[in-house]
Design an enzyme around this catalytic site. Sequence first.
Site, PDB file in Angstrom:
ATOM      1  N   ALA B  92       0.360   4.257   0.149  1.00 41.88           N
ATOM      2  CA  ALA B  92      -0.483   3.936   1.305  1.00 41.88           C
ATOM      3  C   ALA B  92       0.318   3.309   2.432  1.00 41.88           C
ATOM      4  O   ALA B  92      -0.165   3.227   3.554  1.00 41.88           O
ATOM      5  CB  ALA B  92      -1.593   2.989   0.867  1.00 41.88           C
ATOM      6  N   LYS B  93       1.528   2.833   2.158  1.00 42.02           N
ATOM      7  CA  LYS B  93       2.401   2.233   3.177  1.00 42.02           C
ATOM      8  C   LYS B  93       1.655   1.185   3.998  1.00 42.02           C
ATOM      9  O   LYS B  93       1.777   1.141   5.224  1.00 42.02           O
ATOM     10  CB  LYS B  93       2.986   3.315   4.097  1.00 42.02           C
ATOM     11  CG  LYS B  93       3.539   4.557   3.390  1.00 42.02           C
ATOM     12  CD  LYS B  93       4.907   4.357   2.823  1.00 42.02           C
ATOM     13  CE  LYS B  93       5.671   5.648   2.517  1.00 42.02           C
ATOM     14  NZ  LYS B  93       5.052   6.578   1.578  1.00 42.02           N
ATOM     15  N   ARG B  94       0.887   0.321   3.338  1.00 46.58           N
ATOM     16  CA  ARG B  94       0.106  -0.678   4.039  1.00 46.58           C
ATOM     17  C   ARG B  94       0.925  -1.927   4.340  1.00 46.58           C
ATOM     18  O   ARG B  94       2.107  -2.018   3.981  1.00 46.58           O
ATOM     19  CB  ARG B  94      -1.142  -1.049   3.219  1.00 46.58           C
ATOM     20  CG  ARG B  94      -2.103   0.098   2.959  1.00 46.58           C
ATOM     21  CD  ARG B  94      -2.648   0.716   4.230  1.00 46.58           C
ATOM     22  NE  ARG B  94      -3.876   1.469   4.003  1.00 46.58           N
ATOM     23  CZ  ARG B  94      -3.942   2.795   3.858  1.00 46.58           C
ATOM     24  NH1 ARG B  94      -2.866   3.547   3.917  1.00 46.58           N
ATOM     25  NH2 ARG B  94      -5.110   3.396   3.673  1.00 46.58           N
TER      26      ARG B  94
END
Lengths: 276, 276
Positions: B92-94
Amino acid sequence: MNKEQLFEQIKQKKSFLCIGLDPVLNKLPKHLLKYNDPILEFNKQLIDATHDLCVAYKPNTAFYESYGAKGWQTLTETWKHIPNNLFTIADAKRGDIGNTSAMYAEAFFNEEGSGMSFDSVTVAPYMGKDSVSPFLNFKDKWVILLALTSNEGSQDFQTRQSGDDKLFEQVIKTSSQWASTDQMMFVVGATKAEAFENIRNLAPDHFLLVPGVGAQGGSLAAVCKYGLNSKCGLLVNAARSIIYASDGLDFAEKARAEALTLQQEMEQILGAAQLI
Amino acid sequence: MNKEQLFEQIKQKKSFLCIGLDPVLNKLPKHLLKYNDPILEFNKQLIDATHDLCVAYKPNTAFYESYGAKGWQTLTETWKHIPNNLFTIADAKRGDIGNTSAMYAEAFFNEEGSGMSFDSVTVAPYMGKDSVSPFLNFKDKWVILLALTSNEGSQDFQTRQSGDDKLFEQVIKTSSQWASTDQMMFVVGATKAEAFENIRNLAPDHFLLVPGVGAQGGSLAAVCKYGLNSKCGLLVNAARSIIYASDGLDFAEKARAEALTLQQEMEQILGAAQLI
């Protein structure tokens, strides 16, 4: 919405206020819990009460994702409820390899596929140019790139020296070559007011999205002292101080009062700068 | 799933393969389009055909978000279909300020609220420690932090010199102090095989999630030469080369064949390293 249209809205409304729509179920006024989607009802009433005082709304996707697919539906319905003359920001902090960022761009910009078409999305710079470019393929849509954020963790990497520059300065310099000021803005936290003079030297014509006024403690006057440019160039975000101004039946009215205070301060600032 | 359990799975299956579930509607086998949710059916059949050959699945959230709320539901149902003994990664590369990262952690780790409870989530490091910490409050859940990614844009900032280190080296050194190797992994692209020796010096005991084998051109042997450690320490991801191995009725069978080829190569590598 393009840059000229955004500046027109700012002049008409005498405001460069952005309202962050970051709702948490257990902080909502209790009387809203009877609704099928209390968060949507909360957002709708906030939007109805404030949309003439602000130029932008910024839902932070995290607050919707935390409720799963239902929350994503709430985000979609919230976007739909925002009047067309407001600039919309999906505060999503996305960014991935090219073919994946292209899918994020679809998610936030292509209404046909996802049900939403925001004007802009916030993007993290760590993965570089090809993680940002896919968002720029959409006409009149914007990337708002993280530069110097409002949190304590901004000291961990963003302000580290790298050659003659700090990392966030490199991010601004390098990414300025990827898109014009018609499609790129930067996030600069209001809690870093002392940095605005330097940032305006690096990015004189960019719009800056400025979170951190209000609950996070940033000062509007300090930000504007160096942050304003000839097209205003600032979108100042407040969230918690407005949306949680009251947890009673009067929450929308109190939110409007908070927004009005900020709008009036902004009107004075715009007037003093002869922008209106 | 904790680190020991993950290593147990690797030894049992003689595999450290992670399969990326990044489906695009117009690339699916045509016969699946008759289903109410073709992407879910695609994922289910892929999982059923490969789960004994891999130790992890990694759906990339972008591919689900691009279909709006419906896509988020597909992601939830996909997560539910993955057997319990597999390690699950929400790619998700949050990452955001603390109170917001806490909501992202709820989204991916708290099944009660969001309908999903992945074992791990990928996080971008740009916003620093307080953007990462909220994920670590969940027991036996992992942060997989971006270090050196597989794309061309990794050259824009990640490999810039800063003092004695490159930025990605600073990220590894600094973030290693935020969590133990029981809750943190790093993303290191397979396309950067020459960097693994150096990275293993900085992070000898961490698991590394390695995308870029297959469609992106990375070499499994080159990665393992320096990447393996005493607990294996690698999860090597392949997506497109497996999930799109065929677009016919035999897509799941062909996906299994591709996964089997990788698993057999991994079995040889694990054997040669005396890990099994």
